[in-house]
Enzyme design. Structure first.
Site, PDB file in Angstrom:
ATOM      1  N   ASP A 175     -15.231 -25.902   5.315  1.00 32.15           N
ATOM      2  CA  ASP A 175     -15.476 -25.586   4.044  1.00 32.15           C
ATOM      3  C   ASP A 175     -16.761 -25.492   3.451  1.00 32.15           C
ATOM      4  O   ASP A 175     -17.152 -25.879   2.353  1.00 32.15           O
ATOM      5  CB  ASP A 175     -14.438 -26.179   3.203  1.00 32.15           C
ATOM      6  N   HIS A 194     -13.130 -22.152   8.840  1.00 30.40           N
ATOM      7  CA  HIS A 194     -13.169 -22.000   7.261  1.00 30.40           C
ATOM      8  C   HIS A 194     -15.072 -22.437   7.196  1.00 30.40           C
ATOM      9  O   HIS A 194     -15.175 -23.500   6.869  1.00 30.40           O
ATOM     10  CB  HIS A 194     -12.394 -23.131   6.454  1.00 30.40           C
ATOM     11  N   HIS A 209      -5.559 -20.880  -0.508  1.00 30.19           N
ATOM     12  CA  HIS A 209      -6.550 -22.103  -1.469  1.00 30.19           C
ATOM     13  C   HIS A 209      -5.276 -22.454  -2.209  1.00 30.19           C
ATOM     14  O   HIS A 209      -4.817 -21.789  -2.965  1.00 30.19           O
ATOM     15  CB  HIS A 209      -7.455 -21.456  -2.312  1.00 30.19           C
ATOM     16  N   HIS A 238     -18.008 -20.679   4.363  1.00 35.98           N
ATOM     17  CA  HIS A 238     -18.847 -19.649   3.541  1.00 35.98           C
ATOM     18  C   HIS A 238     -20.215 -19.693   3.883  1.00 35.98           C
ATOM     19  O   HIS A 238     -21.073 -20.460   4.002  1.00 35.98           O
ATOM     20  CB  HIS A 238     -18.970 -20.299   1.912  1.00 35.98           C
TER      21      HIS A 238
HETATM   22  O1  DOR Z   1     -15.747 -26.425  -3.273  1.00 31.60           O
HETATM   23  C1  DOR Z   1     -15.339 -24.940  -2.940  1.00 31.60           C
HETATM   24  N1  DOR Z   1     -16.455 -24.203  -2.646  1.00 31.60           N
HETATM   25  N2  DOR Z   1     -14.186 -24.785  -2.937  1.00 31.60           N
HETATM   26  C2  DOR Z   1     -13.797 -23.299  -2.674  1.00 31.60           C
HETATM   27  O2  DOR Z   1     -12.889 -23.317  -2.535  1.00 31.60           O
HETATM   28  C3  DOR Z   1     -14.915 -22.394  -2.746  1.00 31.60           C
HETATM   29  C4  DOR Z   1     -16.262 -22.986  -2.286  1.00 31.60           C
HETATM   30  C5  DOR Z   1     -17.531 -21.946  -2.500  1.00 31.60           C
HETATM   31  O3  DOR Z   1     -17.164 -20.684  -2.296  1.00 31.60           O
HETATM   32  O4  DOR Z   1     -18.363 -22.476  -2.854  1.00 31.60           O
HETATM   33 ZN    ZN Z   2     -13.781 -22.719   0.980  1.00 32.55          ZN
END
Ligand code: DOR
Ligand code: ZN
Length: 347
Positions: free
Chosen positions: A248, A14, A137, A16
């Site tokens: 994450d 997971h 989520h 980004h």
């Molecule tokens: O803290 C978070 N940031 N939770 C998420 O679900 C998305 C993520 C983000 O894309 O910045």
């Molecule tokens: Zn995430």
């Protein structure tokens, strides 16, 4: 004697990676630490189609060094409009490994998410048939529900019913934060698993307010009370194959975090495996790190386990205060703090 640890190369299930210049700045960190990473589709223009996912994959690959063996794993973003025909294309594309559900309005770039989960049971039925994993989520967004209860309420109101209705649908409850979530995972079938982030293992909700409000400890789902953190530590200590690594890691520029309306997300990609190693060492469970970081996620997704390995050494070092991105900076998790494990060789 210096303590060292060699484990099979880990995967991040997971992360980004964003797009454009920010992507170019952060991808090398994930590619150095992990062999594969499952890339979230919540770009400003979300990745809702197979074609978009393939194009995004190629942009990620272009941002890697030519000799990199890092492999991105792609996901689609579920919306109220996602067609069944789009879902039917997924099994032909091995690099697309799942569909991400965001409740509309739950978090960063989630405006195009699903308004009412019950309205997409047509999609879940097809995903179960095609054996495409659903990545959740798992929070409700009702402003009347206390923010610290949103994960539990999602499980009670939606997830139990979803799992009962589609018992063969593979589900990953992402970034779990509560004892309720850990208990749900342990009590459900092997079709259900969860990712756990470094911040939810290291920090509790007090850390958001220690000595003043700290926006760099704000993510969603938000940090919870210590009893919940302890439950997550127990979950990883149990050695259950239902819990695996998903950072994450969510980069936001310092200026958008230290802001009157600061963004949710914690950037951990530059030292993720070291932070997890420190957690497992502290628990006296270092022998469980490899399963959590390198085996159980791959097994759940039906991917081959990695063949290469990484080396870690027990040695104090300090996580950088900041990471430069053009004229801006990102403040990483544990910025400026001493940590006891260091990655010495990867892939
Ligand atoms: O803290 C978070 N940031 N939770 C998420 O679900 C998305 C993520 C983000 O894309 O910045
Ligand atoms: Zn995430």
């Amino acid at each position: 004697m210096t303590k060292t640890l060699t484990i099979t190369s880990p995967d991040d299930f997971h992360v980004h990676l964003r797009d454009d210049a920010l992507m170019a700045s952060v991808v090398p960190y994930t590619a150095k630490q992990f062999k594969r990473a499952l890339v979230m589709p919540n770009l400003k223009v979300p990745i809702t189609t197979v074609d978009q996912a393939i194009q995004y994959e190629s942009r990620i690959k272009k941002s890697l060094k030519s000799d990199s063996r890092f492999q991105p794993l792609m996901t689609l973003y579920l919306t109220d409009k996602t067609s069944l025909d789009e879902i039917k294309k997924i099994p032909e594309h091995k690099q697309i490994v799942g569909i991400k559900y965001y409740p509309a309005g739950a978090t960063t770039n989630s405006d195009s998410g699903v308004k009412n989960i019950d309205d997409r049971y047509d999609v879940f039925e097809l995903m179960e048939k095609l054996d495409v994993p659903l990545l959740l989520h798992g929070e409700v967004v009702d402003p009347a529900i206390d923010i610290f209860d949103r994960e539990k309420v999602f499980i009670d109101q939606h997830l139990l019913k979803l799992h009962k209705t589609f018992p063969n649908l593979r589900i990953v409850l992402e970034h779990i934060t509560t004892k309720d979530a850990a208990d749900f995972i342990l009590s459900s079938s092997k079709k259900v698993a969860a990712t756990i982030t470094p911040q939810h293992l290291l920090l509790n909700r007090n850390h958001m307010f220690l000595g003043g409000i700290n926006p760099h400890h704000y993510c969603l789902p938000v940090l919870k009370r210590e009893t919940h953190r302890q439950a997550l530590l127990n979950a990883v200590s149990s050695g259950s194959t239902k819990f695996f690594l998903g950072t994450d890691s969510a980069p936001h520029l310092k200026s958008t975090k230290e802001n009157a309306c600061g963004c949710a997300g914690i950037f951990s990609a530059a030292s993720a495996i070291e932070l997890y190693a420190a957690v497992f060492d502290e628990l006296n469970e270092l022998d469980k790190l490899e399963g959590f970081a390198s085996f159980y996620g791959a097994d759940f997704y039906g991917l081959e386990r990695n063949k290469s390995s990484i080396n870690l050494i027990k040695e104090d070092w300090v996580i950088p205060e900041k990471i430069t991105v053009g004229d801006e900076v990102i403040i990483p998790l544990y910025a400026g703090r001493k940590i006891s494990w260091r990655l010495t060789q990867s892939n």
